[in-house]
Design a protein around this motif. Sequence first.
Motif, PDB file in Angstrom:
ATOM      1  N   ALA A  37       0.829  -1.207   0.000  1.00 22.67           N
ATOM      2  CA  ALA A  37       0.000   0.000   0.000  1.00 22.67           C
ATOM      3  C   ALA A  37       0.865   1.259   0.000  1.00 22.67           C
ATOM      4  O   ALA A  37       0.556   2.237  -0.699  1.00 22.67           O
ATOM      5  N   ALA A  38       1.970   1.249   0.744  1.00 23.51           N
ATOM      6  CA  ALA A  38       2.876   2.406   0.765  1.00 23.51           C
ATOM      7  C   ALA A  38       3.426   2.671  -0.634  1.00 23.51           C
ATOM      8  O   ALA A  38       3.478   3.816  -1.092  1.00 23.51           O
ATOM      9  N   GLU A  39       3.811   1.606  -1.332  1.00 27.57           N
ATOM     10  CA  GLU A  39       4.310   1.737  -2.710  1.00 27.57           C
ATOM     11  C   GLU A  39       3.249   2.314  -3.632  1.00 27.57           C
ATOM     12  O   GLU A  39       3.552   3.071  -4.546  1.00 27.57           O
ATOM     13  N   ARG A  40       2.003   1.933  -3.401  1.00 27.93           N
ATOM     14  CA  ARG A  40       0.913   2.433  -4.239  1.00 27.93           C
ATOM     15  C   ARG A  40       0.655   3.926  -3.999  1.00 27.93           C
ATOM     16  O   ARG A  40       0.286   4.641  -4.912  1.00 27.93           O
ATOM     17  N   VAL A  41       0.819   4.363  -2.759  1.00 27.55           N
ATOM     18  CA  VAL A  41       0.631   5.790  -2.457  1.00 27.55           C
ATOM     19  C   VAL A  41       1.723   6.590  -3.135  1.00 27.55           C
ATOM     20  O   VAL A  41       1.460   7.591  -3.806  1.00 27.55           O
ATOM     21  N   SER A  42       2.978   6.137  -2.975  1.00 27.49           N
ATOM     22  CA  SER A  42       4.113   6.830  -3.577  1.00 27.49           C
ATOM     23  C   SER A  42       5.293   5.865  -3.636  1.00 27.49           C
ATOM     24  O   SER A  42       5.748   5.399  -2.580  1.00 27.49           O
ATOM     25  N   PRO A  43       5.783   5.553  -4.830  1.00 26.69           N
ATOM     26  CA  PRO A  43       6.920   4.625  -4.930  1.00 26.69           C
ATOM     27  C   PRO A  43       8.075   5.042  -4.021  1.00 26.69           C
ATOM     28  O   PRO A  43       8.461   6.214  -3.991  1.00 26.69           O
ATOM     29  N   GLY A  44       8.551   4.087  -3.233  1.00 32.57           N
ATOM     30  CA  GLY A  44       9.647   4.347  -2.308  1.00 32.57           C
ATOM     31  C   GLY A  44       9.199   4.786  -0.920  1.00 32.57           C
ATOM     32  O   GLY A  44      10.020   4.923  -0.024  1.00 32.57           O
ATOM     33  N   MET A  45       7.890   4.999  -0.740  1.00 33.15           N
ATOM     34  CA  MET A  45       7.403   5.410   0.586  1.00 33.15           C
ATOM     35  C   MET A  45       7.661   4.298   1.593  1.00 33.15           C
ATOM     36  O   MET A  45       7.414   3.126   1.317  1.00 33.15           O
ATOM     37  N   LEU A  46       8.165   4.676   2.747  1.00 32.74           N
ATOM     38  CA  LEU A  46       8.398   3.710   3.813  1.00 32.74           C
ATOM     39  C   LEU A  46       7.072   3.273   4.426  1.00 32.74           C
ATOM     40  O   LEU A  46       6.148   4.086   4.568  1.00 32.74           O
ATOM     41  N   PRO A  47       6.973   2.001   4.796  1.00 28.23           N
ATOM     42  CA  PRO A  47       5.739   1.531   5.437  1.00 28.23           C
ATOM     43  C   PRO A  47       5.358   2.354   6.680  1.00 28.23           C
ATOM     44  O   PRO A  47       4.181   2.604   6.916  1.00 28.23           O
ATOM     45  N   ALA A  48       6.340   2.788   7.452  1.00 32.61           N
ATOM     46  CA  ALA A  48       6.042   3.588   8.650  1.00 32.61           C
ATOM     47  C   ALA A  48       5.416   4.930   8.286  1.00 32.61           C
ATOM     48  O   ALA A  48       4.560   5.438   9.014  1.00 32.61           O
ATOM     49  N   THR A  49       5.808   5.497   7.158  1.00 31.52           N
ATOM     50  CA  THR A  49       5.213   6.749   6.698  1.00 31.52           C
ATOM     51  C   THR A  49       3.763   6.506   6.293  1.00 31.52           C
ATOM     52  O   THR A  49       2.876   7.303   6.601  1.00 31.52           O
ATOM     53  N   PHE A  50       3.520   5.384   5.620  1.00 24.98           N
ATOM     54  CA  PHE A  50       2.148   5.009   5.262  1.00 24.98           C
ATOM     55  C   PHE A  50       1.299   4.835   6.519  1.00 24.98           C
ATOM     56  O   PHE A  50       0.148   5.276   6.571  1.00 24.98           O
ATOM     57  N   LYS A  51       1.853   4.198   7.553  1.00 22.92           N
ATOM     58  CA  LYS A  51       1.105   3.999   8.791  1.00 22.92           C
ATOM     59  C   LYS A  51       0.738   5.344   9.414  1.00 22.92           C
ATOM     60  O   LYS A  51      -0.374   5.512   9.916  1.00 22.92           O
ATOM     61  N   ALA A  52       1.665   6.295   9.388  1.00 20.90           N
ATOM     62  CA  ALA A  52       1.373   7.622   9.933  1.00 20.90           C
ATOM     63  C   ALA A  52       0.218   8.262   9.176  1.00 20.90           C
ATOM     64  O   ALA A  52      -0.720   8.798   9.784  1.00 20.90           O
ATOM     65  N   LEU A  53       0.256   8.202   7.864  1.00 20.36           N
ATOM     66  CA  LEU A  53      -0.823   8.744   7.037  1.00 20.36           C
ATOM     67  C   LEU A  53      -2.141   8.046   7.353  1.00 20.36           C
ATOM     68  O   LEU A  53      -3.182   8.692   7.518  1.00 20.36           O
ATOM     69  N   SER A  54      -2.103   6.745   7.478  1.00 23.13           N
ATOM     70  CA  SER A  54      -3.309   5.967   7.776  1.00 23.13           C
ATOM     71  C   SER A  54      -3.908   6.321   9.132  1.00 23.13           C
ATOM     72  O   SER A  54      -5.129   6.445   9.264  1.00 23.13           O
ATOM     73  N   VAL A  55      -3.063   6.470  10.126  1.00 23.63           N
ATOM     74  CA  VAL A  55      -3.551   6.780  11.474  1.00 23.63           C
ATOM     75  C   VAL A  55      -4.213   8.151  11.506  1.00 23.63           C
ATOM     76  O   VAL A  55      -5.292   8.316  12.077  1.00 23.63           O
ATOM     77  N   VAL A  56      -3.595   9.138  10.868  1.00 26.10           N
ATOM     78  CA  VAL A  56      -4.199  10.472  10.848  1.00 26.10           C
ATOM     79  C   VAL A  56      -5.520  10.425  10.080  1.00 26.10           C
ATOM     80  O   VAL A  56      -6.504  11.046  10.480  1.00 26.10           O
ATOM     81  N   SER A  57      -5.570   9.648   9.021  1.00 26.59           N
ATOM     82  CA  SER A  57      -6.803   9.507   8.258  1.00 26.59           C
ATOM     83  C   SER A  57      -7.901   8.860   9.106  1.00 26.59           C
ATOM     84  O   SER A  57      -9.043   9.303   9.093  1.00 26.59           O
ATOM     85  N   ARG A  58      -7.532   7.843   9.841  1.00 33.47           N
ATOM     86  CA  ARG A  58      -8.523   7.093  10.625  1.00 33.47           C
ATOM     87  C   ARG A  58      -9.025   7.857  11.842  1.00 33.47           C
ATOM     88  O   ARG A  58     -10.211   7.830  12.158  1.00 33.47           O
ATOM     89  N   PHE A  59      -8.123   8.541  12.546  1.00 36.52           N
ATOM     90  CA  PHE A  59      -8.488   9.161  13.822  1.00 36.52           C
ATOM     91  C   PHE A  59      -8.693  10.667  13.737  1.00 36.52           C
ATOM     92  O   PHE A  59      -9.050  11.292  14.727  1.00 36.52           O
ATOM     93  N   GLY A  60      -8.457  11.237  12.573  1.00 37.65           N
ATOM     94  CA  GLY A  60      -8.703  12.665  12.408  1.00 37.65           C
ATOM     95  C   GLY A  60      -7.512  13.509  12.797  1.00 37.65           C
ATOM     96  O   GLY A  60      -6.464  12.991  13.192  1.00 37.65           O
ATOM     97  N   PRO A  61      -7.668  14.811  12.675  1.00 41.35           N
ATOM     98  CA  PRO A  61      -6.547  15.715  12.953  1.00 41.35           C
ATOM     99  C   PRO A  61      -5.938  15.458  14.322  1.00 41.35           C
ATOM    100  O   PRO A  61      -6.663  15.215  15.298  1.00 41.35           O
ATOM    101  N   MET A  62      -4.604  15.474  14.363  1.00 43.20           N
ATOM    102  CA  MET A  62      -3.901  15.263  15.627  1.00 43.20           C
ATOM    103  C   MET A  62      -2.544  15.935  15.586  1.00 43.20           C
ATOM    104  O   MET A  62      -2.014  16.226  14.513  1.00 43.20           O
ATOM    105  N   THR A  63      -2.001  16.148  16.762  1.00 47.08           N
ATOM    106  CA  THR A  63      -0.664  16.728  16.874  1.00 47.08           C
ATOM    107  C   THR A  63       0.378  15.641  16.617  1.00 47.08           C
ATOM    108  O   THR A  63       0.072  14.442  16.676  1.00 47.08           O
ATOM    109  N   LEU A  64       1.585  16.080  16.378  1.00 42.71           N
ATOM    110  CA  LEU A  64       2.695  15.145  16.194  1.00 42.71           C
ATOM    111  C   LEU A  64       2.883  14.299  17.455  1.00 42.71           C
ATOM    112  O   LEU A  64       3.115  13.095  17.372  1.00 42.71           O
TER     113      LEU A  64
END
Length: 157
Positions: A37-64
């Motif tokens: 899924a990370a590769e599909r979002v952007s080639p070379g994207m790290l899985p951890a970066t995808f997880k961060a994007l997914s979490v913000v998407s799922r739980f809504g706006p949040m601080t770092l």
Amino acid sequence: MGDVTPANDAERQAAVQALESSFSELMTVFRRFVADAAERVSPGMLPATFKALSVVSRFGPMTLSALAERLAADKGFLSRAISELEEMGLVARTPDPNDRRSRLITVTDLGHERLSEARAPHQGRLYEALADWSVDEIGHLSTMLHALAVGEIPGRR
């Protein structure tokens, strides 16, 4: 829980080891899904970066800080990941109305679109895997996994 005898203890240990093995298999499948899924979002994207994007998407706006806590991840790494996502137009940072010193991370429309496209190939997989399960069995599994995740005894709150 009944009396614990050496035989019961050995049985419990074997059952827990089998569960650990099953979780290991499940995590391997999940890691493959996340990497794909990370590769599909952007080639070379790290899985951890995808997880961060997914979490913000799922739980809504949040601080770092909230994101780091939810993912149990390093704030420095997440800061770089969020900057990368921001450069791609997948997230935006805005002032937190409750604390002007903080910024809220929000997934953009493009970010939601890319996540949806990335998840599409796997979307129905769980539904299909559970096709022959009863609704009660699915509910029971959900209850058991939640209890395990939060450290409760199933059915007792």
